[in-house]
Design a protein around this motif. Sequence first.
Motif, PDB file in Angstrom:
ATOM      1  N   CYS A  91       0.880  -1.165   0.000  1.00  0.00           N
ATOM      2  CA  CYS A  91       0.000   0.000   0.000  1.00  0.00           C
ATOM      3  C   CYS A  91       0.917   1.214   0.000  1.00  0.00           C
ATOM      4  O   CYS A  91       1.541   1.527   1.016  1.00  0.00           O
ATOM      5  N   LEU A  92       1.028   1.885  -1.131  1.00  0.00           N
ATOM      6  CA  LEU A  92       1.989   2.966  -1.300  1.00  0.00           C
ATOM      7  C   LEU A  92       1.385   4.361  -1.196  1.00  0.00           C
ATOM      8  O   LEU A  92       2.117   5.339  -1.076  1.00  0.00           O
ATOM      9  N   TYR A  93       0.078   4.462  -1.313  1.00  0.00           N
ATOM     10  CA  TYR A  93      -0.559   5.776  -1.302  1.00  0.00           C
ATOM     11  C   TYR A  93      -2.019   5.614  -0.919  1.00  0.00           C
ATOM     12  O   TYR A  93      -2.574   4.517  -0.975  1.00  0.00           O
ATOM     13  N   LEU A  94      -2.625   6.722  -0.549  1.00  0.00           N
ATOM     14  CA  LEU A  94      -4.040   6.729  -0.195  1.00  0.00           C
ATOM     15  C   LEU A  94      -4.834   7.091  -1.444  1.00  0.00           C
ATOM     16  O   LEU A  94      -4.775   8.231  -1.918  1.00  0.00           O
ATOM     17  N   PRO A  95      -5.552   6.137  -2.031  1.00  0.00           N
ATOM     18  CA  PRO A  95      -6.230   6.384  -3.305  1.00  0.00           C
ATOM     19  C   PRO A  95      -7.195   7.576  -3.301  1.00  0.00           C
ATOM     20  O   PRO A  95      -7.281   8.302  -4.274  1.00  0.00           O
ATOM     21  N   GLY A  96      -7.883   7.814  -2.231  1.00  0.00           N
ATOM     22  CA  GLY A  96      -8.894   8.858  -2.205  1.00  0.00           C
ATOM     23  C   GLY A  96      -8.389  10.268  -2.402  1.00  0.00           C
ATOM     24  O   GLY A  96      -9.155  11.152  -2.781  1.00  0.00           O
ATOM     25  N   ILE A  97      -7.114  10.515  -2.168  1.00  0.00           N
ATOM     26  CA  ILE A  97      -6.612  11.881  -2.326  1.00  0.00           C
ATOM     27  C   ILE A  97      -5.797  12.068  -3.599  1.00  0.00           C
ATOM     28  O   ILE A  97      -5.158  13.089  -3.800  1.00  0.00           O
ATOM     29  N   LYS A  98      -5.805  11.072  -4.453  1.00  0.00           N
ATOM     30  CA  LYS A  98      -5.206  11.138  -5.785  1.00  0.00           C
ATOM     31  C   LYS A  98      -3.714  11.447  -5.786  1.00  0.00           C
ATOM     32  O   LYS A  98      -3.229  12.225  -6.593  1.00  0.00           O
ATOM     33  N   GLU A  99      -2.983  10.834  -4.866  1.00  0.00           N
ATOM     34  CA  GLU A  99      -1.523  10.942  -4.931  1.00  0.00           C
ATOM     35  C   GLU A  99      -1.009  10.287  -6.204  1.00  0.00           C
ATOM     36  O   GLU A  99       0.012  10.687  -6.733  1.00  0.00           O
ATOM     37  N   PHE A 100      -1.718   9.258  -6.654  1.00  0.00           N
ATOM     38  CA  PHE A 100      -1.392   8.604  -7.918  1.00  0.00           C
ATOM     39  C   PHE A 100      -2.682   8.444  -8.714  1.00  0.00           C
ATOM     40  O   PHE A 100      -3.702   8.018  -8.175  1.00  0.00           O
TER      41      PHE A 100
END
Length: 163
Positions: A91-100
């Motif tokens: 888990c590399l990023y929090l999807p909900g905040i659109k880091e990627f």
Amino acid sequence: MSKQNFIKKPNLGQQAASIRRLYPDFEVQLEKYNQLIVYGYAKPTARSCLYNFKLVYRHNKRPVIHILDPVLERGLKGEKPPHLYGDWSLCLYLPGIKEFTDYDRLSDTIIPWISLWLYYYEDWLTNGNVWNGGGIHPNVMRKTEKKPYIRSSISKSISFVKK
């Protein structure tokens, strides 16, 4: 304005070309089912071991990254390391905040973040299982964490090497 207004979404061929250019020792495969598979190696610090990983990416899906070798270790009490999904993918990023998003290049985001995750994983193993990498895992929202972790400059000093 969002980045979608200025940047074209890179297709899988462009993603593959970008990875091949920046990481020529990685094996990059374009599969017939519109997915990209990358086999690569990361070494977060000079004293780290070499980690073999597999990245699978399809548009509109989160990239799935597994560490193939060495096998990730459990913590002192048998718990799995933080920031892993149920299948032990990173888990590399929090999807909900659109880091990627699909507008980002894997070579500029996800691949460097793999080594950053491994850096904090090694730290977690050696310091009594305290995760110092910050972040919020989607399945474990803590009341004490109000802001998502912002990546530090350490991601610029990681290394990827040929096995």
